[in-house]
Design an enzyme around this catalytic site. Structure first.
Site, short mmCIF file in Angstrom:
data_model
loop_
_atom_site.label_atom_id
_atom_site.label_comp_id
_atom_site.label_asym_id
_atom_site.label_seq_id
_atom_site.Cartn_x
_atom_site.Cartn_y
_atom_site.Cartn_z
N PRO A 66 0.82 -1.37 0.02
CA PRO A 66 0.30 0.48 0.47
C PRO A 66 0.77 1.15 0.19
CG PRO A 66 -0.76 -2.09 1.42
CD PRO A 66 -0.01 -2.20 0.98
N GLU A 67 0.60 2.37 -1.58
CA GLU A 67 1.25 3.07 -1.06
C GLU A 67 -0.44 4.37 -0.63
OE1 GLU A 67 4.56 3.56 -4.26
OE2 GLU A 67 4.42 1.57 -4.65
#
Length: 287
Positions: free
Chosen positions: A2-3
Site C-alpha cells: 500500500p502506497e
DNA sequence: AGCTACTCCTGGTAGC
DNA sequence: TGCTACCAGGAGTAGC
C-alpha cells in the site's frame, strides 16, 4: 504494497460506513500491531468513542474520534507492506491474518489484517507526533514545480531515495516512484540538484498523473496482499510501464526493462527512455 | 548530509 | 514430496 493510491482507495471505501458509528469494543489478536500501548489500554481508549471523520495523510489513515470541543482523539494507522482494512459482519469466523478488530454499531466490525505484521495502529491525541515529519501531499496545491525545483536544488542525493523519503514528499513508495521517474524520463540515480527546470516540471506532472491514475484504478495488486475494502484487486498493475517488468520490452520504445538495486530497493528502468546520468558531463563541457 | 546495513515478519519459490 | 535457504520490502535506527 500500500502506497498513497491504495491508502486513498481504502479510506474512500470505508469512510461512509464508519462516520457516525460508535466503537463498541476492540479485540487485539496480535499485540505487536498496536504501537506504544497495551491491548487493554487501546480497548479502553477507543470504546465508546464516535468516529467523526476518516482521512489520509501520506500513507497513514486517520480516524478522528470524539468531539472537537472535548479534545479530539485519533486512531492513526499504517498498512506498511501487507496491511488491509475492511468492514464485515460481526460473528463471522475471523480472518487468519486479522490483527485488530474494532466493533461498530449495526453488528459490524472494522478489521485490520496484516500478513507480515509490519503495519501499526496508534492511538493519540497529537497525530502530529506521528506524521508531523511528513513532506507535502503530492496531490495538494502545495506540490508545484516551483516548490519541487527549490527543494531538489538543496539536496545532493539520488532522486529515487529522495522521493521515497516520506519527509521529503508524503505517499510515494517503490512502485509509484519507479513509474513517476519513468514517465518523467529521469534515471533513478540522477542527483536531485542536477535536474534541470524541464525535468523538474515533467517530474511534478508525472507524479500527479501517476498517483491520480492509480487512484482511479483502485491501486495495484501483484500478490495476494492488497485488496480494496470491498474485496477487489486493484487494476493499476496492468498499466505499469516499468515496475515488476524487468526483462520485458519497454511499452514506449521496446528496449528491455532493466532491474537494478538502488538504496536496497528493486528499481526498474528503461535504459533508453531513462538514460544513465553522466556525472562527468560538466567536466567534459569545460574542455 | 547522505550512504549502507540491519531489524521487524511471512508467504512464495528456487534448488535439491 | 518435503526440506532448507533466500527474497521482497516501508520505515526506523545505528554507524560510518
Amino acid at each position: 504494497m500500500p502506497e498513497l493510491p491504495e491508502v486513498e482507495t481504502t479510506v474512500r471505501q470505508i469512510r461512509s460506513a464508519l462516520v457516525g458509528q460508535r466503537i463498541t469494543g476492540v479485540r487485539v489478536r496480535w499485540a505487536g500491531s498496536v504501537a506504544g500501548r497495551s491491548a487493554g489500554a487501546l480497548r479502553r481508549a477507543l470504546t465508546g468513542k464516535r468516529i467523526e471523520r476518516v482521512s489520509r495523510r501520506g500513507k497513514f489513515f486517520v480516524l478522528d474520534l470524539g468531539q472537537a470541543a472535548r479534545g479530539m482523539a485519533h486512531l492513526v494507522g499504517h498498512l506498511r507492506m501487507s496491511g488491509r482494512l475492511w468492514i464485515e459482519r460481526e460473528g463471522l469466523p475471523h480472518d487468519a491474518h486479522a490483527r485488530v478488530e474494532i466493533g461498530l454499531g449495526r453488528r459490524q466490525r472494522l478489521v485490520f489484517a496484516d500478513v507480515r505484521k509490519f503495519g501499526r495502529l496508534y492511538f493519540t491525541q497529537q497525530p502530529e507526533e506521528i506524521f508531523g515529519h511528513l513532506g507535502p501531499e503530492p496531490l495538494s496545491s502545495a506540490f508545484t514545480p516551483t516548490w519541487l525545483a527549490e527543494a531538489l536544488g538543496r539536496r545532493r542525493r539520488r532522486i529515487k531515495p529522495l522521493l521515497l523519503d516520506q519527509a521529503f514528499i508524503a505517499g510515494l513508495g517503490n512502485i509509484y516512484t519507479d513509474e513517476s521517474l519513468f514517465a518523467a524520463r529521469i534515471h533513478p540515480l540522477t542527483l536531485a540538484n542536477t535536474l534541470g527546470r524541464a525535468a523538474v516540471s515533467r517530474l511534478t506532472t508525472s507524479i500527479r498523473r501517476v498517483l491520480s491514475a492509480a487512484i482511479r484504478h483502485e491501486g495495484s495488486s501483484f500478490d495476494s496482499y492488497y485488496r480494496t475494502p470491498e474485496g477487489r484487486s486493484g487494476r493499476y498493475q496492468d498499466r505499469l510501464f516499468v515496475y515488476g517488468r524487468g526483462g520485458h520490452p519497454c511499452r514506449r520504445c521496446g528496449t528491455p526493462i532493466v532491474r537494478i538495486v538502488v538504496a536496497q530497493r528493486g528499481t526498474h528502468v528503461c535504459p533508453r527512455c531513462q538514460p544513465t546520468p553522466r556525472l562527468r558531463c560538466r567536466a567534459q563541457r569545460r574542455r
